[in-house]
Scaffold this motif. Structure first.
Motif, short mmCIF file in Angstrom:
data_model
loop_
_atom_site.label_atom_id
_atom_site.label_comp_id
_atom_site.label_asym_id
_atom_site.label_seq_id
_atom_site.Cartn_x
_atom_site.Cartn_y
_atom_site.Cartn_z
N UNK A 116 0.85 -1.18 0.00
CA UNK A 116 0.00 0.00 0.00
C UNK A 116 0.89 1.24 0.00
N UNK A 117 0.68 2.14 -0.94
CA UNK A 117 1.55 3.32 -1.03
C UNK A 117 0.78 4.63 -0.88
N UNK A 118 -0.41 4.54 -0.27
CA UNK A 118 -1.12 5.79 0.05
C UNK A 118 -2.02 5.55 1.25
N UNK A 119 -2.47 6.62 1.87
CA UNK A 119 -3.43 6.54 2.97
C UNK A 119 -4.58 7.49 2.66
N UNK A 120 -5.75 7.15 3.18
CA UNK A 120 -6.87 8.06 2.95
C UNK A 120 -6.61 9.40 3.63
N UNK A 121 -6.97 10.43 2.92
CA UNK A 121 -6.72 11.77 3.42
C UNK A 121 -7.41 12.03 4.78
N UNK A 122 -8.53 11.38 4.98
CA UNK A 122 -9.24 11.57 6.26
C UNK A 122 -8.37 11.10 7.43
N UNK A 123 -7.50 10.11 7.18
CA UNK A 123 -6.62 9.59 8.23
C UNK A 123 -5.29 10.36 8.27
N UNK A 124 -4.79 10.65 7.10
CA UNK A 124 -3.47 11.28 7.01
C UNK A 124 -3.52 12.51 6.12
N UNK A 125 -3.41 13.67 6.75
CA UNK A 125 -3.38 14.91 5.97
C UNK A 125 -1.96 15.40 5.76
N UNK A 126 -1.09 15.06 6.70
CA UNK A 126 0.25 15.63 6.69
C UNK A 126 1.16 14.83 5.78
N UNK A 148 -7.96 12.86 -2.49
CA UNK A 148 -8.50 12.11 -1.35
C UNK A 148 -7.48 11.15 -0.74
N UNK A 149 -6.31 11.07 -1.37
CA UNK A 149 -5.30 10.14 -0.88
C UNK A 149 -3.96 10.87 -0.69
N UNK A 150 -3.24 10.46 0.36
CA UNK A 150 -1.93 11.03 0.67
C UNK A 150 -0.86 9.95 0.44
N UNK A 151 0.26 10.34 -0.14
CA UNK A 151 1.31 9.35 -0.45
C UNK A 151 1.92 8.80 0.85
N UNK A 152 2.10 7.48 0.88
CA UNK A 152 2.70 6.76 2.01
C UNK A 152 4.06 7.38 2.34
N UNK A 153 4.28 7.61 3.64
CA UNK A 153 5.46 8.37 4.04
C UNK A 153 6.77 7.70 3.64
N UNK A 154 6.83 6.37 3.57
CA UNK A 154 8.10 5.75 3.18
C UNK A 154 8.43 5.95 1.70
N UNK A 155 7.40 5.94 0.85
CA UNK A 155 7.69 6.23 -0.56
C UNK A 155 8.20 7.67 -0.67
#
Ligand code: ME8
Length: 541
Positions: free
Chosen positions: A217-227, A236-243
């Motif tokens: 999984x290389x993204x998180x829902x924006x509702x969970x992760x905005x930063x 609506x999606x934020x890029x996974x912090x490790x990528x």
């Protein structure tokens, strides 16, 4: 092709970029000191070297830390990032680029990188269900998770590797086709046995690659992760912090349009805690994007304190600023590099630092310099002259066979040191250097120049010859120690009268007088600074 064209005189080294959820500790400084040492060594070899470090500022863990501190995330990140930068500056970490993942240039690089993977069909929309550790920002399979009790005695699930709490998560995400890269990764490691060093860690990764890899999984829902950085084309999606974080290495290299010079010669230093991200995810992303893989991933183990991995979550961290005040900056650099063996963890205690530095820097190295430059033995305060008739024992000189063994060891030392640096065994390089320093002390002791009589011209020539040989040894040690203890090396070389332009590896040419050549240093005035390399540390108890 441009991809395989390597610039032989360029070198690029990186540290991990550090999370800004808490202040730096000794473990962070350790990675930076190793990288600094390799960077400085490459400069001494005449390379054009780039050295990147910085901070990893996005992700859930940082978002939560900023919330808990009641601060705006960017201000929060800036404060802690400055603390890392300040630590590195104060410890002579000579990075050439300090990257923050909140910078515009990095956002651009990540978005570009994402789009390349997307356009190649390597990212697809799917649904992810599984364990997640926010502390590690890592997805785990059920085999990597175990039971534990939290501080209040509640049953929780934890990562077996890090011990950090995990939570079940189920989301619509973008997925990366990691599963497609397993055999390519294995081929890479089998074909490049030195790509991951030490060897032990390459074995561990190859073991993991025996099993199938799941897509990532290389993204998180924006509702969970905005930063974080929004997925291009889907707010609506934020890029996974490790990528996001891994791409920092490309950003520093000049990605997306001018990275070739550096990207073909990239070397990463990482702790073993983040091996999976660097040795599996990162190479898979790079293969996917059609970019060359790093030349080397150097992996080191951990500093522990009280037997446990030093970490902010355990609360057993050693403050590197305090350490450098107690033991000096060069002292702590020397200790870190001399003591830690990449393959295994080392436990930190103040007492170990004190004993090591007193024995090796104050007594062994400092003692040798003091003896040879003392006005009683060297009243003229010059680089003494070598007398070719006094030395060789075959021709009636006074040297003995042990002296020849010492000369051989010192002559070979630069090559030995180079080989250890190239395999990140800096502690072995230091072991070899300090063993030679001991031999030179033995040489001086054996011939006891203080017993010779300067009024006797033969004695005087032999005395100067003993000192000349010792000076030449010290010059080699000072030159080779520059990447580790730049301050002490500078005092040492300055005291010997060796100028800043005469300190590169091309200048080492040991004891030319012994081969009948001129020595450019002979007869030169010594530096006037006292040459105290390291003041003995007293036991506080
Ligand atoms: O993992 N001993 O950041 P991080 C030795 N942001 N080294 C240690 C250590 C210890 N006890 N503790 C930490 C992250 N380190 C990510 C990295 S890179 C694209 C993103 C060092 O702040 C070691 O290098 O948790 C370890 O890998 C790194 O700090 C982890 O730092």
């Amino acid at each position: 092709s441009t991809l395989s064209c390597k610039d032989d005189r360029s070198y690029y080294i990186t540290t991990p970029i550090f999370y800004v959820n808490a202040s730096p500790h000794l473990g962070h400084l350790y990675s930076a000191v190793i990288a600094d040492c390799l960077h400085r060594y490459k400069l001494l070899q005449g390379f054009n070297s780039k050295f990147g470090t910085g901070t990893d500022e996005h992700g859930l863990k940082i978002q939560q830390a900023a919330e808990a501190a009641g601060k705006d995330p960017l201000n929060f990140c800036t404060d802690v990032s400055e603390r890392f930068k300040h630590l590195f500056n104060s410890c002579n970490i000579s990075y050439t680029d300090y990257i923050r993942t909140t910078e515009q240039r990095h956002h651009q690089a990540v978005k570009h990188f994402w789009s390349v993977l997307w356009n190649k069909g390597l990212i697809y929309k799917g649904s992810y269900e599984g364990w997640y550790s926010t502390q590690d920002e890592s997805f785990l399979t059920s085999l990597q998770v175990g039971d534990a009790l939290d501080s209040s005695g509640k049953e929780i699930k934890v990562s077996l590797e890090s011990g950090h709490k995990v939570e079940w998560m189920k989301e619509e995400n973008y997925m990366f086709r990691l599963s497609a890269f397993r055999s390519q990764l294995l081929d890479w490691l089998r074909g490049n046995p030195r790509a991951i060093q030490p060897e032990l860690f390459s074995q561990i990764v190859q073991q993991v690659l025996q099993e199938d890899l799941a897509d990532l999984s290389v993204s998180r829902q924006r509702s969970r992760l905005q930063w974080g950085i929004p997925v291009p084309g889907d707010a609506e999606q934020t890029i996974y912090v490790w990528l996001d974080a891994l791409v920092n290495y490309l950003t520093v290299a000049g990605y997306p349009d001018k990275h070739d010079q550096w990207w073909n010669v990239a070397h990463h230093i990482v702790g073993k805690d983040i091996l999976k991200f660097h040795a599996i995810y990162w190479p898979a992303f790079l293969l996917g994007a059609g970019l060359p893989l790093p030349q080397t991933i150097y992996v080191h183990s951990h500093w522990t304190s009280g037997g446990k991995k030093m970490s902010k979550s355990v609360g057993n961290v050693v403050d590197p600023v305090e350490c450098s005040q107690k033991f000096t900056i060069d002292g702590i650099r020397y200790f870190l590099l001399r003591q830690c063996i990449p393959e295994s963890d080392s436990d930190y205690t103040d007492d170990k630092v004190r004993k090591l530095l007193n024995a090796e820097l104050a007594d062994t190295l400092g003692g040798l310099l003091n003896r040879c430059t003392a006005p009683a033995l060297n009243p003229a305060q010059v680089y003494p002259a070598f007398c070719p008739q006094s030395f060789p024992y075959e021709q009636g000189g006074r040297a003995v066979v042990e002296d020849y063994h010492m000369l051989d060891s010192v002559k070979n030392l630069p090559a030995v040191v180079e080989q250890h640096y190239e395999s990140m065994h800096v502690y072995k390089a230091l072991e070899a250097i300090i063993a030679c320093v001991r031999k030179t002390n033995g040489f001086v002791q054996r011939h006891a120049p203080w017993k010779l009589d300067r009024r006797d011209s033969e004695d005087q020539r032999w005395l100067d010859t003993i000192l000349h040989v010792s000076f030449e040894c010290l010059r080699i040690y000072g030159t080779l120690l520059q990447p580790i203890v730049p301050g002490i090396s500078n005092i040492l070389l300055s005291r010997l009268g060796v100028q800043p332009g005469e300190r590169s590896l091309a200048d080492v040419n040991f004891l030319p007088r012994h081969q009948g050549m001129d020595c450019p240093f002979e007869g030169r005035a010594l530096g006037s600074d006292s040459g105290v390399l390291f003041t003995r540390l007293e036991n506080p108890n």
